[in-house]
Motif scaffolding. Structure first.
Motif, short mmCIF file in Angstrom:
data_model
loop_
_atom_site.label_atom_id
_atom_site.label_comp_id
_atom_site.label_asym_id
_atom_site.label_seq_id
_atom_site.Cartn_x
_atom_site.Cartn_y
_atom_site.Cartn_z
N LEU A 20 1.30 -1.11 -0.20
CA LEU A 20 0.25 -0.13 0.07
C LEU A 20 0.60 1.02 0.25
N SER A 21 0.30 2.54 -0.97
CA SER A 21 0.76 3.63 -0.47
C SER A 21 0.33 4.56 0.58
N CYS A 22 1.16 5.54 0.55
CA CYS A 22 -0.45 6.47 1.22
C CYS A 22 0.82 8.09 0.63
N ALA A 23 -0.08 8.43 -0.02
CA ALA A 23 1.12 10.08 -1.44
C ALA A 23 -0.31 11.35 -0.53
N ALA A 24 1.21 12.10 0.41
CA ALA A 24 0.70 12.79 0.84
C ALA A 24 0.86 14.62 0.17
N SER A 25 0.38 15.07 0.19
CA SER A 25 0.70 16.36 -0.11
C SER A 25 1.11 17.87 0.78
N GLY A 26 1.31 19.12 0.25
CA GLY A 26 2.07 19.59 1.65
C GLY A 26 3.59 19.50 1.64
N ARG A 27 4.46 20.59 2.10
CA ARG A 27 6.03 20.75 2.28
C ARG A 27 6.72 19.99 3.22
N THR A 28 5.52 20.04 4.53
CA THR A 28 6.07 19.96 5.79
C THR A 28 5.72 18.68 6.03
N PHE A 29 5.48 17.86 5.26
CA PHE A 29 5.60 16.27 4.94
C PHE A 29 6.14 15.60 5.95
N SER A 30 7.28 15.87 5.87
CA SER A 30 8.55 15.16 6.57
C SER A 30 8.18 15.72 8.25
N SER A 31 6.95 16.16 8.38
CA SER A 31 7.15 16.68 10.21
C SER A 31 6.39 15.92 10.63
N TYR A 32 5.70 14.90 10.05
CA TYR A 32 3.89 14.22 10.53
C TYR A 32 4.37 12.53 10.60
N THR A 33 4.28 12.21 11.95
CA THR A 33 3.83 10.96 12.20
C THR A 33 3.00 10.26 11.33
N VAL A 34 3.10 8.98 10.50
CA VAL A 34 1.61 8.88 10.19
C VAL A 34 1.32 7.34 10.64
N ALA A 35 0.36 7.19 11.00
CA ALA A 35 -0.07 5.32 10.95
C ALA A 35 -0.64 4.89 9.55
N TRP A 36 -0.24 3.57 9.62
CA TRP A 36 -1.98 2.81 9.02
C TRP A 36 -2.46 2.44 9.78
N PHE A 37 -4.08 2.84 9.97
CA PHE A 37 -4.98 1.98 10.93
C PHE A 37 -6.34 0.95 9.27
N ARG A 38 -7.12 0.73 9.88
CA ARG A 38 -8.06 -0.43 9.27
C ARG A 38 -9.23 -1.33 9.37
N GLN A 39 -10.13 -0.71 8.72
CA GLN A 39 -11.24 -1.61 9.58
C GLN A 39 -11.97 -2.44 9.16
N GLY A 40 -12.37 -3.48 9.15
CA GLY A 40 -13.08 -5.00 9.07
C GLY A 40 -14.32 -4.37 8.78
N PRO A 41 -15.16 -5.29 8.12
CA PRO A 41 -16.83 -5.31 8.54
C PRO A 41 -17.05 -5.65 9.70
N GLY A 42 -17.96 -4.84 10.17
CA GLY A 42 -18.36 -4.62 11.56
C GLY A 42 -17.52 -4.41 12.41
N LYS A 43 -16.11 -4.05 12.08
CA LYS A 43 -15.61 -3.62 13.18
C LYS A 43 -14.85 -2.58 13.14
N GLU A 44 -14.39 -2.19 14.69
CA GLU A 44 -14.32 -0.93 14.88
C GLU A 44 -12.21 -0.49 14.03
N ARG A 45 -13.02 0.58 14.09
CA ARG A 45 -11.14 0.76 13.42
C ARG A 45 -10.09 1.11 13.71
N GLU A 46 -8.82 -0.18 13.55
CA GLU A 46 -7.65 -0.56 14.63
C GLU A 46 -6.56 -0.02 13.63
N PHE A 47 -5.45 0.17 14.94
CA PHE A 47 -4.12 0.44 14.50
C PHE A 47 -3.23 -0.56 13.73
#
Length: 125
Positions: A20-47
């Motif tokens: 998977l890829s997550c492409a970001a806009s913005g010149r300050t992207f390098s100062s951001y922590t980035v995470a992946w979450f997922r949400q399965g059918p009928g489930k809460e979003r999880e880290f």
């Protein structure tokens, strides 16, 4: 302000791989922590995993350790999630999220300010 766009999802058989890829806009992207979450059918979003602004620190939920790898290329404003040995229980919509200047691991969705639209990952048995 950061805009995030995920790509790379799809249908794969159990044991297969996706990146998977997550492409970001913005010149300050390098100062951001980035995470992946997922949400399965009928489930809460999880880290799933996160990576610090420098890429020097990563953190994974136990269920994906040893199978998933998060990485980033700040020159391309992109964060990746390499997923190997996929299981049917990995089926979910995967979202990337970002927060600026995080000083600790944040595993709750409310801790992130920016979200992508999600990409579907389906693992067949």
């Amino acid at each position: 302000q950061v805009q995030l766009v995920e790509s790379g999802g799809g249908l794969v058989q159990a044991g297969g791989s996706l990146r998977l890829s997550c492409a970001a806009s913005g010149r300050t992207f390098s100062s951001y922590t980035v995470a992946w979450f997922r949400q399965g059918p009928g489930k809460e979003r999880e880290f799933v995993a996160d990576i610090s602004w420098s890429g020097g620190n990563t953190y994974y939920t136990d269920s994906v350790k040893g199978r998933f790898t998060i990485s980033r290329d700040n020159a391309k404003n992109t964060v990746y999630l390499q997923m190997n040995s996929l299981k049917p229980e990995d089926t979910a919509v995967y979202y990337c999220a970002a927060v600026r200047f995080a000083t600790e691991v944040v595993v709750t969705p409310r801790g992130y300010d920016y979200w992508g639209q999600g990409t579907q990952v389906t693992v067949s048995s």
